[in-house]
Design an enzyme around this catalytic site. Structure first.
Site, short mmCIF file in Angstrom:
data_model
loop_
_atom_site.label_atom_id
_atom_site.label_comp_id
_atom_site.label_asym_id
_atom_site.label_seq_id
_atom_site.Cartn_x
_atom_site.Cartn_y
_atom_site.Cartn_z
N TRP A 133 18.37 -7.01 24.56
CA TRP A 133 18.43 -6.80 23.11
C TRP A 133 19.49 -5.77 22.82
O TRP A 133 19.35 -4.65 23.23
CB TRP A 133 17.08 -6.33 22.57
CG TRP A 133 17.05 -6.37 21.07
CD1 TRP A 133 17.10 -5.32 20.21
CD2 TRP A 133 16.96 -7.55 20.25
NE1 TRP A 133 17.06 -5.74 18.91
CE2 TRP A 133 16.97 -7.12 18.91
CE3 TRP A 133 16.88 -8.92 20.53
CZ2 TRP A 133 16.91 -8.02 17.84
CZ3 TRP A 133 16.82 -9.80 19.46
CH2 TRP A 133 16.83 -9.33 18.14
N GLU A 176 13.53 -9.34 25.26
CA GLU A 176 14.14 -8.17 24.63
C GLU A 176 13.87 -6.97 25.51
O GLU A 176 12.74 -6.78 25.98
CB GLU A 176 13.53 -7.88 23.25
CG GLU A 176 14.00 -8.78 22.14
CD GLU A 176 13.45 -8.39 20.77
OE1 GLU A 176 13.16 -7.20 20.54
OE2 GLU A 176 13.30 -9.31 19.94
N TYR A 233 11.35 2.93 23.22
CA TYR A 233 10.25 3.32 22.32
C TYR A 233 9.10 3.91 23.13
O TYR A 233 8.30 4.68 22.64
CB TYR A 233 9.75 2.13 21.52
CG TYR A 233 10.77 1.58 20.56
CD1 TYR A 233 11.35 2.39 19.59
CD2 TYR A 233 11.19 0.26 20.63
CE1 TYR A 233 12.29 1.90 18.71
CE2 TYR A 233 12.13 -0.25 19.76
CZ TYR A 233 12.69 0.59 18.81
OH TYR A 233 13.64 0.09 17.94
N TYR A 262 10.17 -2.30 25.58
CA TYR A 262 11.10 -1.18 25.36
C TYR A 262 10.72 0.02 26.19
O TYR A 262 10.61 1.13 25.69
CB TYR A 262 11.18 -0.88 23.85
CG TYR A 262 11.98 -1.97 23.15
CD1 TYR A 262 13.36 -1.89 23.09
CD2 TYR A 262 11.35 -3.10 22.64
CE1 TYR A 262 14.11 -2.91 22.50
CE2 TYR A 262 12.09 -4.12 22.05
CZ TYR A 262 13.48 -4.02 21.99
OH TYR A 262 14.23 -5.02 21.42
N ASN A 282 8.91 -8.93 25.07
CA ASN A 282 9.85 -7.96 24.52
C ASN A 282 9.32 -6.59 24.91
O ASN A 282 8.21 -6.21 24.50
CB ASN A 282 9.89 -8.03 22.99
CG ASN A 282 10.58 -9.28 22.49
OD1 ASN A 282 11.10 -10.07 23.28
ND2 ASN A 282 10.62 -9.45 21.19
N ASN A 307 7.84 -14.36 17.00
CA ASN A 307 8.31 -13.15 17.67
C ASN A 307 7.37 -11.99 17.33
O ASN A 307 7.11 -11.72 16.15
CB ASN A 307 9.71 -12.81 17.16
CG ASN A 307 10.24 -11.51 17.77
OD1 ASN A 307 10.61 -11.48 18.94
ND2 ASN A 307 10.26 -10.44 16.99
N GLU A 308 6.86 -11.32 18.35
CA GLU A 308 6.08 -10.09 18.21
C GLU A 308 5.05 -10.15 17.10
O GLU A 308 5.11 -9.39 16.12
CB GLU A 308 7.03 -8.91 18.00
CG GLU A 308 7.94 -8.71 19.18
CD GLU A 308 8.55 -7.32 19.26
OE1 GLU A 308 8.23 -6.48 18.41
OE2 GLU A 308 9.31 -7.08 20.22
N LYS A 359 21.66 -1.41 19.46
CA LYS A 359 21.31 -1.80 20.83
C LYS A 359 22.27 -2.84 21.39
O LYS A 359 22.05 -3.37 22.48
CB LYS A 359 19.87 -2.31 20.88
CG LYS A 359 18.85 -1.23 20.53
CD LYS A 359 17.43 -1.61 20.90
CE LYS A 359 16.44 -0.57 20.41
NZ LYS A 359 16.28 -0.54 18.95
N ASP A 382 13.45 -5.94 11.35
CA ASP A 382 14.51 -5.00 11.71
C ASP A 382 15.89 -5.68 11.66
O ASP A 382 16.67 -5.60 12.59
CB ASP A 382 14.22 -4.46 13.12
CG ASP A 382 15.22 -3.40 13.56
OD1 ASP A 382 15.63 -2.61 12.71
OD2 ASP A 382 15.57 -3.38 14.75
N ASP A 411 0.78 -1.23 0.00
CA ASP A 411 0.00 0.00 0.00
C ASP A 411 0.81 1.28 0.00
O ASP A 411 0.39 2.29 0.56
CB ASP A 411 -0.94 0.02 1.22
CG ASP A 411 -2.16 -0.83 0.93
OD1 ASP A 411 -2.37 -1.16 -0.25
OD2 ASP A 411 -2.89 -1.15 1.88
C1 GCB Z 1 11.86 -5.67 18.46
C2 GCB Z 1 12.18 -6.75 17.50
C3 GCB Z 1 13.63 -6.74 17.06
C4 GCB Z 1 14.10 -5.31 16.84
C5 GCB Z 1 13.96 -4.56 18.15
C6 GCB Z 1 14.38 -3.08 18.02
O1 GCB Z 1 10.90 -5.70 19.16
O2 GCB Z 1 11.81 -8.02 17.97
O3 GCB Z 1 13.75 -7.50 15.89
O4 GCB Z 1 15.41 -5.25 16.36
O5 GCB Z 1 12.62 -4.57 18.54
O6 GCB Z 1 15.54 -2.78 18.28
O7 GCB Z 1 13.57 -2.28 17.63
#
Ligand code: GCB
Length: 614
Positions: free
Chosen positions: A564, A519, A487, A483, A481, A423-424, A584, A177, A165
């Site tokens: 991570w 993570e 994030y 952040y 996982n 994963n996620e 990271k 990523d 899209d």
């Molecule tokens: C995540 C993913 C990983 C990314 C990481 C990031 O949640 O599982 O593949 O590299 O975040 O650093 O954003």
């Protein structure tokens, strides 16, 4: 599936080395039957195993999307040619392969991280032979990892892949990523077996006090007598038994323990009238794994995971097998006081898994189910998507194949203590239970050791839905996982500490299952120092891990921390989210420790592998 080895009944030839390589820029290789003769035109000499991307300093190669062709000529000895089965085996080809011997198509494979093989005996010549491999690196809504791509026909250009899209043409529309390294990533070998041969071996083990019990099952191509001998580390025979399925008791056994492993060798002999038809050696670590009362037990003791999410990612060789790199990484894992890692986000090489057995490093083994979320950005932006992930994706077939092949490959590794099915993914969306339940059931059915199963989830807020809880109820361990401080709550690491604990408690209260972080991390520019911890600085990363440790230590049911990432790694080239890759890492891409490495080393060397949480 057995790892290829030499025994007195089996030969082994390694086809690693320099192969011919050619890009199929006009997508004409199949039509023009490139497999029928030696590759010609713009040819490069490239190594196998390796990713092709970083070896030629030309963007056209690095970012190439489509088919590339590899070729090698070889001659086999008379001994090998006289064997009944001559098997060509690829450790992995990323992501699709079509294989030809002397111009005849012999096999195809889809899935970039697991081995496949084919009997080529009837296609071989007595002198020179040519193996040609067409390799494709495109990702779409049927592959693992997933790529969101649609095809359009452009006049004069033909079919093009467009990012889902968007009006912008992309070289590749993958959404994960990590850089989409491709090529023949793992060794290509030829091995032989007799006509009647040992097909597979299943091992399970039990512990009773100081006694170890090895249960085995041998699958053979035809009926024959089976003799099984257990050898100790020095090759001394310590027990013998007979039959396709049986148990062997070892008094005063030495167990496989994290960072203190012991490997026995199981010699399997297939006999007929006392003649040896086939012999194979499988390694065996006696250990148990169980989830009980909110704890993760290895050999009956509560284990605490300390370690990393990793990547197979190195300068120059990319995702290709690099045994020196693997040894270095495992030594750094030990140096920092860690004991485990997750094969994020795909199965790693067989060579690395064998090394983990030998070094006693504990592994969470993950399939390449990454990117199974079509609405990730929208979900976080609070935008309602018109279509659910489960309407857009068509990955089921590949997912079943990958899980089956992963367990077939890794089932006997003592280092593998848990399987991870994704994963996620879009757990929170309706349809995820129907998608995942059969996959989780399949793992439980296929794994003779009945190891725990997990699925790694993304950040909590949109995830806390009835659908997500339904899937989590099927799992043995909840792997998160998260952040916080990156994030979410960017730069506010002190402030997010209570949020971390609150979320973990929410999951525990809901499911009463052990929880770990698989993570959590912050991008960090090596050498960027600040007197106050601001984001991207080494000081911030160090603080980030200090605060997380503080939160984790207060939670008794929290069973592990995998940061991570182990090291900085390459990511897609066209994203403004990254500067020269994902930073990271606790180590730089060339494996130098950042400041946080010392914080973790101090923390982890003071955390015992067992009985950390009372
Ligand atoms: C995540 C993913 C990983 C990314 C990481 C990031 O949640 O599982 O593949 O590299 O975040 O650093 O954003």
């Amino acid at each position: 599936m057995l790892y290829p080895i030499i025994t007195k009944t089996r030969n082994l030839v390694d086809l690693s080395g320099i192969w011919k390589f050619k890009l199929d820029e006009k997508n004409e290789g199949f039509e023009k039957e490139w497999s029928k003769s030696s590759l010609s035109g713009e040819i490069y000499n490239l190594p196998v195993p390796s990713s092709f991307n970083d070896l030629i300093d030309d963007l056209k190669v690095r970012e190439f999307v489509g088919w590339v062709w590899y070729e090698k000529t070889f001659e086999l000895s008379k001994n090998i040619l006289s064997e009944d089965r001559v098997i060509l085996r690829f450790g992995s080809v990323t992501h699709k392969a079509k294989v030809y011997i002397n111009g005849h198509e012999v096999t195809t494979n889809k899935g970039g991280f697991l081995p496949f093989e084919v009997d080529i005996k009837s296609f071989l010549n007595s002198d020179k032979n040519r193996v040609t491999v067409a390799v494709n690196n495109e990702l779409d809504n049927t592959t693992l990892p997933v790529g969101f791509v649609k095809e359009i026909k452009t006049p004069g250009v033909g079919l093009e892949s467009l990012a889902f899209d968007t009006p912008i043409k992309r070289h590749s529309a993958y959404c994960v990523d990590f850089f989409n390294y491709a090529g023949i990533h793992r060794p290509v070998k030829i091995y032989t077996t007799p006509k009647d041969y040992i097909k597979d071996i299943y091992i399970d083990t039990d512990i009773n006090g100081t006694t170890g019990i090895i249960h085995y099952e041998i699958v053979t191509s035809s009926t024959a007598d089976i003799k099984v001998t257990v050898l100790d580390k020095d090759g001394v025979e310590i027990a013998t038994t007979h039959g396709n399925k049986n148990s062997i008791t070892i008094e005063n056994a030495k167990f496989w323990k994290p960072l203190n492993p012991y490997l026995y060798e199981i010699k399997v002999e297939m006999l007929r009238n006392d003649d040896t038809i086939d012999v194979y050696y499988e390694r065996c670590g006696i250990r148990t794994v169980e989830v009980k009362d909110g704890k993760f037990l290895i050999n009956g003791q509560p284990f605490y995971f300390k370690g990393f999410g990793k990547h197979e990612d190195l300068n120059i060789s990319g995702r290709g097998l690099n045994e020196a790199g693997n040894v270095k990484d495992f030594n750094l894992i030990k140096w920092i006081g860690a004991n485990s890692f997750r094969t994020s986000h795909y199965p790693y090489s067989e060579e690395l898994m064998r090394l983990a057995d030998e070094e006693g490093i504990v592994v969470i083994d993950e399939v390449a189910a990454v990117g199974l979320h079509a609405n990730f950005q929208n979900t976080y932006a609070g935008i309602k998507s018109d279509k659910s992930t489960w309407e857009i994706l068509d990955t089921k077939e590949q997912h079943l194949k990958d899980i089956s092949e992963l367990i077939a490959r890794d089932k006997n590794h003592p280092c593998v203590v848990m399987w991870c099915v994704a994963n996620e993914t879009a757990l929170e969306e309706k349809g995820s239970y129907d998608y995942y339940k059969p996959l989780i059931d399949l793992v439980k059915e296929l794994d003779q050791q009945k190891r725990p199963v997990t699925l790694v989830s993304h950040i909590a807020y949109p995830l806390n839905t009835e659908e997500a809880h339904k899937v989590c109820a099927e799992l043995d361990v909840l792997c998160l996982n998260r952040y916080y401080g990156w994030y979410w709550g960017t730069g506010e690491i002190e402030a997010v500490e209570p949020v971390i604990s609150k979320e973990i408690e929410m999951w525990w209260n809901h499911h009463k299952k052990p929880i770990m972080f698989t993570e959590y991390g912050a991008d960090t520019v090596n050498g960027l120092k600040e007197s106050t911890p601001v984001i991207f600085s080494e000081d911030y990363q160090a603080k980030f891990y200090e605060i997380h440790g503080r939160a984790f230590d207060k939670l008794p049911f929290f069973i592990g921390e995998q940061v991570w990432n182990f090291a900085d790694f390459a990511t897609r080239y066209d994203s403004i989210m990254r500067v020269g890759g994902n930073k990271k890492g606790i180590f730089t891409r060339d494996r130098k420790p950042k400041m946080a490495a010392y914080i973790l080393k101090n923390r982890w060397t003071n955390i015992p592998d067992f009985n950390y949480k009372k």
